[in-house]
Scaffold this active site. Structure first.
Site, PDB file in Angstrom:
ATOM      1  N   HIS A 111       0.841  -1.190   0.000  1.00 13.55           N
ATOM      2  CA  HIS A 111       0.000   0.000   0.000  1.00 13.55           C
ATOM      3  C   HIS A 111       0.883   1.249   0.000  1.00 13.55           C
ATOM      4  CE1 HIS A 111      -2.851   3.068   1.223  1.00 13.55           C
ATOM      5  NE2 HIS A 111      -2.124   3.304   2.304  1.00 13.55           N
TER       6      HIS A 111
ATOM      7  N   ASP B  47       6.248  22.169 -26.176  1.00 13.13           N
ATOM      8  CA  ASP B  47       6.232  20.819 -25.614  1.00 13.13           C
ATOM      9  C   ASP B  47       7.284  20.767 -24.517  1.00 13.13           C
ATOM     10  OD1 ASP B  47       6.158  17.972 -25.204  1.00 13.13           O
ATOM     11  OD2 ASP B  47       5.292  17.794 -27.211  1.00 13.13           O
TER      12      ASP B  47
ATOM     13  N   TRP C 157       7.077   0.056   3.938  1.00 17.70           N
ATOM     14  CA  TRP C 157       7.536   0.779   2.742  1.00 17.70           C
ATOM     15  C   TRP C 157       8.939   1.336   2.927  1.00 17.70           C
ATOM     16  CZ3 TRP C 157       8.650   5.963   1.281  1.00 17.70           C
ATOM     17  CH2 TRP C 157       8.570   6.892   2.313  1.00 17.70           C
TER      18      TRP C 157
ATOM     19  N   SER D 221      12.860   6.560 -14.032  1.00 19.15           N
ATOM     20  CA  SER D 221      11.786   7.319 -14.657  1.00 19.15           C
ATOM     21  C   SER D 221      11.666   8.708 -14.032  1.00 19.15           C
ATOM     22  CB  SER D 221      10.478   6.543 -14.511  1.00 19.15           C
ATOM     23  OG  SER D 221       9.381   7.402 -14.559  1.00 19.15           O
TER      24      SER D 221
ATOM     25  N   HIS E   2      13.209  12.003   3.705  1.00 19.77           N
ATOM     26  CA  HIS E   2      12.599  13.270   4.070  1.00 19.77           C
ATOM     27  C   HIS E   2      12.442  14.210   2.874  1.00 19.77           C
ATOM     28  CE1 HIS E   2      10.622  16.008   6.612  1.00 19.77           C
ATOM     29  NE2 HIS E   2      11.225  16.926   5.888  1.00 19.77           N
TER      30      HIS E   2
ATOM     31  N   HIS F 269      15.215  12.825  12.127  1.00 19.70           N
ATOM     32  CA  HIS F 269      14.038  12.928  13.006  1.00 19.70           C
ATOM     33  C   HIS F 269      13.142  11.699  12.886  1.00 19.70           C
ATOM     34  CE1 HIS F 269      11.879  15.402   9.657  1.00 19.70           C
ATOM     35  NE2 HIS F 269      11.570  14.148   9.520  1.00 19.70           N
ATOM     36  N   HIS F 270      13.421  10.858  11.894  1.00 19.42           N
ATOM     37  CA  HIS F 270      12.690   9.591  11.807  1.00 19.42           C
ATOM     38  C   HIS F 270      13.365   8.514  12.643  1.00 19.42           C
ATOM     39  CE1 HIS F 270      10.072  10.932   8.504  1.00 19.42           C
ATOM     40  NE2 HIS F 270      11.102  11.666   8.148  1.00 19.42           N
TER      41      HIS F 270
ATOM     42  N   THR G 299       7.033  26.748   6.225  1.00 18.66           N
ATOM     43  CA  THR G 299       5.721  26.130   5.976  1.00 18.66           C
ATOM     44  C   THR G 299       4.626  27.059   6.471  1.00 18.66           C
ATOM     45  OG1 THR G 299       6.815  24.023   6.398  1.00 18.66           O
ATOM     46  CG2 THR G 299       4.426  23.980   6.194  1.00 18.66           C
TER      47      THR G 299
ATOM     48  N   LYS H 211       3.933  29.940   4.137  1.00 19.27           N
ATOM     49  CA  LYS H 211       3.072  29.590   3.007  1.00 19.27           C
ATOM     50  C   LYS H 211       1.602  29.673   3.395  1.00 19.27           C
ATOM     51  CE  LYS H 211       5.918  27.197   0.013  1.00 19.27           C
ATOM     52  NZ  LYS H 211       5.393  27.462  -1.282  1.00 19.27           N
TER      53      LYS H 211
ATOM     54  N   ARG I 108       1.969   0.960  15.157  1.00 17.98           N
ATOM     55  CA  ARG I 108       1.537   0.798  13.775  1.00 17.98           C
ATOM     56  C   ARG I 108       1.989  -0.540  13.215  1.00 17.98           C
ATOM     57  NH1 ARG I 108       5.851   4.610  10.475  1.00 17.98           N
ATOM     58  NH2 ARG I 108       4.823   3.889   8.601  1.00 17.98           N
TER      59      ARG I 108
HETATM   60  C1  HEM Z   1       5.804  21.054   9.422  1.00 21.92           C
HETATM   61  C2  HEM Z   1       6.246  20.132   8.647  1.00 21.92           C
HETATM   62  C3  HEM Z   1       6.564  18.714   9.076  1.00 21.92           C
HETATM   63  C4  HEM Z   1       7.243  18.275  10.165  1.00 21.92           C
HETATM   64  C5  HEM Z   1       7.868  19.132  11.257  1.00 21.92           C
HETATM   65  C6  HEM Z   1       7.266  16.837  10.089  1.00 21.92           C
HETATM   66  C7  HEM Z   1       7.864  16.008  11.012  1.00 21.92           C
HETATM   67  C8  HEM Z   1       7.845  14.627  10.970  1.00 21.92           C
HETATM   68  C9  HEM Z   1       8.501  13.775  11.890  1.00 21.92           C
HETATM   69  C10 HEM Z   1       9.342  14.240  13.072  1.00 21.92           C
HETATM   70  C11 HEM Z   1       8.246  12.483  11.525  1.00 21.92           C
HETATM   71  C12 HEM Z   1       8.765  11.230  12.204  1.00 21.92           C
HETATM   72  C13 HEM Z   1       7.738  10.677  13.101  1.00 21.92           C
HETATM   73  C14 HEM Z   1       8.138   9.365  13.677  1.00 21.92           C
HETATM   74  O1  HEM Z   1       8.321   8.392  12.908  1.00 21.92           O
HETATM   75  O2  HEM Z   1       8.250   9.295  14.904  1.00 21.92           O
HETATM   76  C15 HEM Z   1       7.425  12.524  10.374  1.00 21.92           C
HETATM   77  C16 HEM Z   1       6.945  11.401   9.708  1.00 21.92           C
HETATM   78  C17 HEM Z   1       6.398  11.430   8.460  1.00 21.92           C
HETATM   79  N1  HEM Z   1       6.086  12.575   7.764  1.00 21.92           N
HETATM   80 FE1  HEM Z   1       6.271  14.485   8.420  1.00 21.92          FE
HETATM   81  N2  HEM Z   1       6.616  16.420   8.993  1.00 21.92           N
HETATM   82  C18 HEM Z   1       6.177  17.537   8.332  1.00 21.92           C
HETATM   83  C19 HEM Z   1       5.504  17.561   7.130  1.00 21.92           C
HETATM   84  C20 HEM Z   1       5.318  16.443   6.337  1.00 21.92           C
HETATM   85  C21 HEM Z   1       4.884  16.493   4.981  1.00 21.92           C
HETATM   86  C22 HEM Z   1       4.579  17.770   4.221  1.00 21.92           C
HETATM   87  C23 HEM Z   1       4.811  15.222   4.536  1.00 21.92           C
HETATM   88  C24 HEM Z   1       4.416  14.659   3.195  1.00 21.92           C
HETATM   89  C25 HEM Z   1       3.705  15.242   2.315  1.00 21.92           C
HETATM   90  C26 HEM Z   1       5.199  14.361   5.617  1.00 21.92           C
HETATM   91  C27 HEM Z   1       5.217  12.989   5.534  1.00 21.92           C
HETATM   92  C28 HEM Z   1       5.629  12.164   6.532  1.00 21.92           C
HETATM   93  C29 HEM Z   1       5.643  10.722   6.435  1.00 21.92           C
HETATM   94  C30 HEM Z   1       5.228   9.894   5.220  1.00 21.92           C
HETATM   95  C31 HEM Z   1       6.101  10.255   7.651  1.00 21.92           C
HETATM   96  C32 HEM Z   1       6.207   8.817   8.124  1.00 21.92           C
HETATM   97  C33 HEM Z   1       7.269   8.030   7.524  1.00 21.92           C
HETATM   98  C34 HEM Z   1       7.243   6.589   8.005  1.00 21.92           C
HETATM   99  O3  HEM Z   1       7.661   6.338   9.124  1.00 21.92           O
HETATM  100  O4  HEM Z   1       6.785   5.712   7.261  1.00 21.92           O
HETATM  101  N3  HEM Z   1       5.488  15.144   6.706  1.00 21.92           N
HETATM  102  N4  HEM Z   1       7.188  13.846  10.039  1.00 21.92           N
HETATM  103 CU   LIG Z   2      10.734  13.621   7.712  1.00 22.72          CU
END
Ligand code: HEM
Ligand SMILES: [Cu+2]
Ligand SMILES: [Cu+2]
Lengths: 537, 286, 167
Positions: free
Chosen positions: A83, A112, A148, A175, A259, A308-309, A334, A337, A456
């Site tokens: 997914h 184009d 993923w 791609s 990220h 941070h992840h 952010t 914006k 999760r």
């Molecule tokens: C203010 C802006 C943002 C901050 C400060 C932020 C911060 C974070 C942090 C710290 C995590 C890690 C959480 C953890 O696993 O404990 C996280 C996870 C994630 N964030 Fe954000 N984020 C922001 C915006 C976004 C945006 C714009 C997107 C995508 C469009 C996004 C997509 C994700 C995804 C997909 C994960 C999870 C990844 C995974 O573990 O599979 N985040 N974010």
């Molecule tokens: Cu991130």
């Protein structure tokens, strides 16, 4: 077709608008026209969106109640993994590339994309990659079930489904890189005379920056999964302590890609929304220059926040503090914006057609995801959120309510330009409201689940989590069904309806609205003359 | 921005205060509810909880102010109400303000967060060190320093298999109960070393405020000091394969006396099989 | 055109090879990958024993899918920074065939790694144990005086991995 008025941007007569090459299937296989390719990207991503959606609904069905009713844990993990991969690499990213193909040449006044044949190749790499990815469900051992993120060493343990996923990622990465190069060159070299960089529509800016991000990080992902591949089959030990490697190294490499990747999925969305809000507020975009700088600083910062992840992997305090501060800083551009969009609406003269509804919905719900992102950036508290449903809620707020809602907004906005007909406004609005409601019913309770301690990526859970899970499942099915309505609205609009004018929207500005609707097969064969209105006096 | 905006600002602040009141009232109710973190059982968990609430508060206020503007605008500045579009599109003052103010707010968040990070990472002066080893799919524990040194056991899910499959209604601690829980004394600093045998796992007990990945081939450390007795349940928090959802963690925090008794019982238990093994054949015994 | 392509190809190929010393340098600077190397050479400047400080060093042992018994012979020792210390580990092969293993060290807290200097360690080389062989192996180390003052507890942990295809 011959009745369609000629390209108004250059009034003189030239050869006919319609297409001259091969017809039937060959027209699509050999397509080099940016509009054809854009259409194929959009169709492809919608098919992937539905496939990923079916997987998600299977997951939600299993989670409806405690206990195992629908699928077994092995298959559940395969479904979560696929997914994620299908939605990220198959649905969201190609959809934005589809928009880029359709709209960038029209917006900058180019005939184009810069490299039309490479464009064909970037698209046609995707279907084989998708077949490889989805086909992996049917090989012995099934699809990869490592999440993923494909963390080693779990991904090293997987069956051959993992190898297929790795190759699929390689192909999709190639791609993306080709698509990105095409976009960069088109924007930098093919703008109409008079359109300086600081006068381009914001969508072009966000895509320009996104394309650079893609070129920078897709190879990093390819490297990460290649190291997994050689660890699996060729005796290397990148991620195996036994040979001097380290499993955590994988996470560093993955998130160095990961990220920026999340910004690859959101910056073009910012661009789309920045086109739509001024149109329906009938007022120029507030703070154009600061929007550009904010986008650029988000992109640059996105390279220094990856860990941070990984706050729970046990890094030294100093490292943790550095990544915490850097991540918090991203909230500033952010925020800028969001403020700019609201200031654009402020004292405008607004109407709320479907594109505007989705854009306003985007601002509202995406910002909630931004708030939870800020909370997640606080390292000591992230310890409690990490790998729980709170994170699941966060990234669905930014990806579904963010990227996907912006894609919907953009689709409704430009659909009359693509098809020549107005879509059914009543159904469009209904699609918005149902999506908005079901989205929140599905994902809002997940915050609570995560806080209360539900991790999760599990198929079963303690009964104390039962009621919110039930609610989420109901919401998810509602959301899924609502998307069939979306498909219906699109098909209906392709078939016919009220004729669209060239301008389509009263407040619309930009070169794409100077060509007739539907946009003829060939546009801007002679560069249009661009005069900036609105911003920059 | 004009009078109009100032008035709106005032209104928004009032609205925020009102909403805040409702939130505060619900905060007590939210303690240990299913809407928020589990009730903390250690100082660290309590600090994390406070930081979390602090973040929610700040976000809530920003939310109300920002979207107060947006929804007011949606309400007032519509074409259907005869609104005529203004044509302004930049204001350096406003733009500087809304860059600087968020930075200040962030500093207000970063300060307490930094202190908590430093405390979290301070694993020195532990009274007891326990090593938690993640296996696919169970936990192994070794008490390697302090009272109870030498105790070692494996801890697996004890939810009856029948419940795992179909139909049967799950019990209260479904999927959160184990055969051999970790036992620790109240008020003592317990250092947890984590490592893993096969893939990455994570040792997480929410009420104690600890989560630490367990990485094969390496050790990592974290700590907690429980400040109330009770049973605290956690789970593996890193996807580790098929039965990732089936390797819970159960920590019993007991008084020092009870802990001493437990240690004695464990020592006896481990001595007994060893003694039995020392006997060559059961027949020759007795 | 061909010439340029050829130059580009050679350049890329060369770049690939240049990466080897480049990464080696990175590893050297960041301290990665020198797990297997004695770091005795660079501790000459710190021979002063600081008796005002006590650091508890805990010993830990793990095996990774390896049929060996592996344990420290003392659970912890109290040492002063700068003091030369020897501790012993015992390994025993429970199989009827020879097995080769490699020990990987790890430290808790992680930052302790920088202040922990091993002069002698069974982890510097692979160890081959004959059938049912038991062996006592020393580790000689110094904790350097630059260790932060609040670092008063360090865990020294080893994980033994089987070296496949040997033995
Ligand atoms: C203010 C802006 C943002 C901050 C400060 C932020 C911060 C974070 C942090 C710290 C995590 C890690 C959480 C953890 O696993 O404990 C996280 C996870 C994630 N964030 Fe954000 N984020 C922001 C915006 C976004 C945006 C714009 C997107 C995508 C469009 C996004 C997509 C994700 C995804 C997909 C994960 C999870 C990844 C995974 O573990 O599979 N985040 N974010
Ligand atoms: Cu991130
Ligand atoms: Cu797990």
């Amino acid at each position: 077709m011959s009745a369609v008025p000629h390209d108004v941007a250059h009034g003189h007569d030239h050869h006919d608008d319609h297409h001259h090459g091969p017809t039937g299937l060959m027209r699509w296989i050999t397509a080099t026209n940016h509009k054809d390719i854009g259409t194929m990207y959009l169709i492809f991503s919608f098919i992937m969106f539905l496939s990923g959606g079916v997987m998600a609904l299977t997951l939600r069905a299993e989670l409806f109640q405690p206990g195992l009713q629908v699928v077994q844990p092995e298959f559940f993990n395969q479904l979560t993994t696929m997914h994620g991969l299908v939605m990220v690499f198959g649905a969201i990213m190609p959809a934005f590339v589809g928009f880029a193909n359709w709209m960038l040449p029209l917006m900058v006044g180019a005939p184009d994309m810069a490299f039309a044949r490479m464009n064909n190749w970037s698209f046609w790499l995707l279907p084989p990659a998708a077949i490889l990815l989805i086909g992996s469900f049917f090989v012995p051992g099934g699809a990869t079930a490592a999440g993923w993120t494909l963390y080693a060493p779990l991904s090293v343990q997987m069956g051959m489904g993992m190898d297929m996923a790795i190759f699929a990622i390689h192909i999709m990465g190639a791609s993306s890189i080709m698509g990105a190069i095409n976009i960069v060159v088109t924007i930098l070299n093919m703008r109409a005379p008079g359109m300086t960089l600081m006068k381009m529509p914001l969508f072009c800016w966000t895509w320009l920056i996104t394309a650079y991000l893609l070129i920078a990080v897709m190879p990093v992902l390819a490297g990460a999964v290649t190291m997994v591949l050689t660890d699996r089959h060729f005796g290397t030990t990148f991620f195996n302590a036994a040979g001097g490697g380290d499993p955590v190294l994988y996470q560093h490499v993955f998130w160095f890609f990961g990220h920026p990747e999340v910004y690859i999925m959101i910056l073009p969305a910012f661009g789309i929304v920045s086109q739509i809000i001024p149109t329906f507020a009938r007022k120029p975009l507030f703070g154009y220059a600061s929007m550009v700088y904010a986008t650029a600083s988000i992109a640059i910062l996105s390279f220094v926040v990856w860990a941070h992840h990984m706050f729970t992997t046990g890094m030294p305090a100093k490292t943790q503090i550095f990544f915490m501060y850097a991540t918090m800083l991203i909230a500033v551009p952010t925020g800028v914006k969001v403020f700019n969009w609201i200031a654009t609406m402020w004292r405008g003269s607004m109407t709320f057609e479907t594109p505007m509804l989705f854009s306003v919905g985007f601002i509202f719900v995406f910002t909630l995801g931004g708030f939870t992102g800020l909370m997640l950036s606080i390292a000591p508290v992230d310890i409690q959120y990490q790998d729980t449903y709170f994170v699941v809620a966060h990234f669905h707020y930014v990806l579904v309510a963010g990227s996907l809602f912006a894609l919907f907004a953009g689709t409704y906005y430009w659909l009359p330009k693509w098809t020549g007909y107005m879509y059914d406004e009543k159904l469009g609005k209904r699609h918005f409201w149902l999506s908005m409601i079901f989205f929140n019913v599905t994902f809002f309770p997940m915050h609570f689940l995560g806080l209360a301690g539900m991790q999760r990526r599990v198929p079963d859970y303690n009964p104390m989590f039962a009621d919110f899970n039930e609610l989420a499942t109901v919401g998810a099915f509602g959301f899924g069904l609502t998307q069939l309505l979306f498909a219906y609205v699109i098909i209906k609009c392709i078939r016919g309806g009220e004729k669209a004018t060239a301008q389509v929207w009263e407040g619309a500005e930009g070169l794409e609205w100077t060509v007739p609707s539907p946009a003829p097969h060939h546009t801007f064969e002679v560069p249009p003359v661009f005069e900036a209105k609105g911003h920059h006096h | 921005m004009t009078n109009n905006a100032a008035l709106l600002m005032k209104k928004t602040v009032q609205a925020a205060a009102g909403l805040g009141g409702i939130f505060a009232a619900s905060a007590t109710w939210a303690a240990n509810s299913k809407y928020n973190f589990q009730e903390p059982a250690s100082r660290m968990a309590a600090d994390i909880h406070d930081l979390h609430m602090w973040m929610i508060w700040i976000c809530l206020i920003i939310f109300v102010v920002v979207f107060g503007f947006m929804f007011y605008s949606i309400y007032a500045h519509r074409k259907s109400k005869g609104a005529v579009a203004a044509q302004f599109h930049e204001s350096t003052t406003v733009e500087i303000l809304w860059t600087v103010i968020p930075v200040l707010i962030l500093v207000g968040m970063a300060w307490p967060a930094t202190k908590t990070v430093l405390a979290q990472k301070d694993t020195t002066n532990a009274d007891i060190t326990i090593k938690a080893t993640g296996y696919q799919w169970k936990w192994g524990y070794d008490y390697i320093k302090g009272e109870g040194e030498g105790i070692a056991f494996v801890s697996t899910l004890s939810t009856p298999r029948g419940q795992l499959e179909f139909g049967e209604y799950p019990g209260e601690n479904y999927l959160l109960e184990v055969d051999n829980p970790v036992v620790v004394p109240i008020g003592k600093k317990v250092r947890i070393l984590t490592t893993a045998q096969d893939v990455i796992h994570a040792w997480w007990v929410p009420a104690l405020g600890v989560k630490q990945d367990a990485i094969p081939g390496f050790i990592r450390d974290t700590w907690f000091r429980a400040d109330r007795e009770g049973v605290f349940r956690g789970v593996c928090a890193e996807l580790c394969g098929k039965d990732h959802g089936y390797m819970p963690i159960e920590v019993h925090v007991v008084s020092e006396e009870k802990y001493a008794a437990w240690v004695a019982a464990q020592k006896q238990k481990s001595a007994a099989p060893a003694a039995a093994a020392a006997q060559p054949a059961p027949a020759s015994a007795s | 055109m061909l010439v340029r392509l050829a130059i580009a190809a050679v350049g890329m190929f060369g770049f690939g090879f240049a990466l080897v010393p480049f990464y080696e340098k990175i590893c050297e600077v960041t301290g990665l990958r020198n797990l297997l190397v004695s770091n005795a050479s660079d501790n000459a400047e710190n021979t002063q024993v600081d008796t005002t400080r006590n650091i508890v060093v805990e010993m830990d042992a793990n095996t990774h899918s390896l049929a060996w018994r592996f344990k420290p012979l003392q659970s912890n020792v109290t040492v002063h920074p700068g003091q030369l210390v020897r501790v012993d580990y015992e390994i025993e092969n429970t199989l009827d065939r020879a097995v080769t293993g490699q020990a990987i060290p790890s430290y808790g807290p992680k930052v302790a790694e920088r202040h922990f200097r091993k002069l002698e360690c069974f982890c510097f080389t692979q160890q081959t144990l004959g059938p049912k062989e038991k062996r006592i192996m020393p580790v000689v180390f110094v904790i350097d005086g630059t260790a932060p003052v609040d670092m008063n507890e360090i865990t020294l942990s080893y994980t033994f991995f089987e070296v496949a295809g040997k033995g």
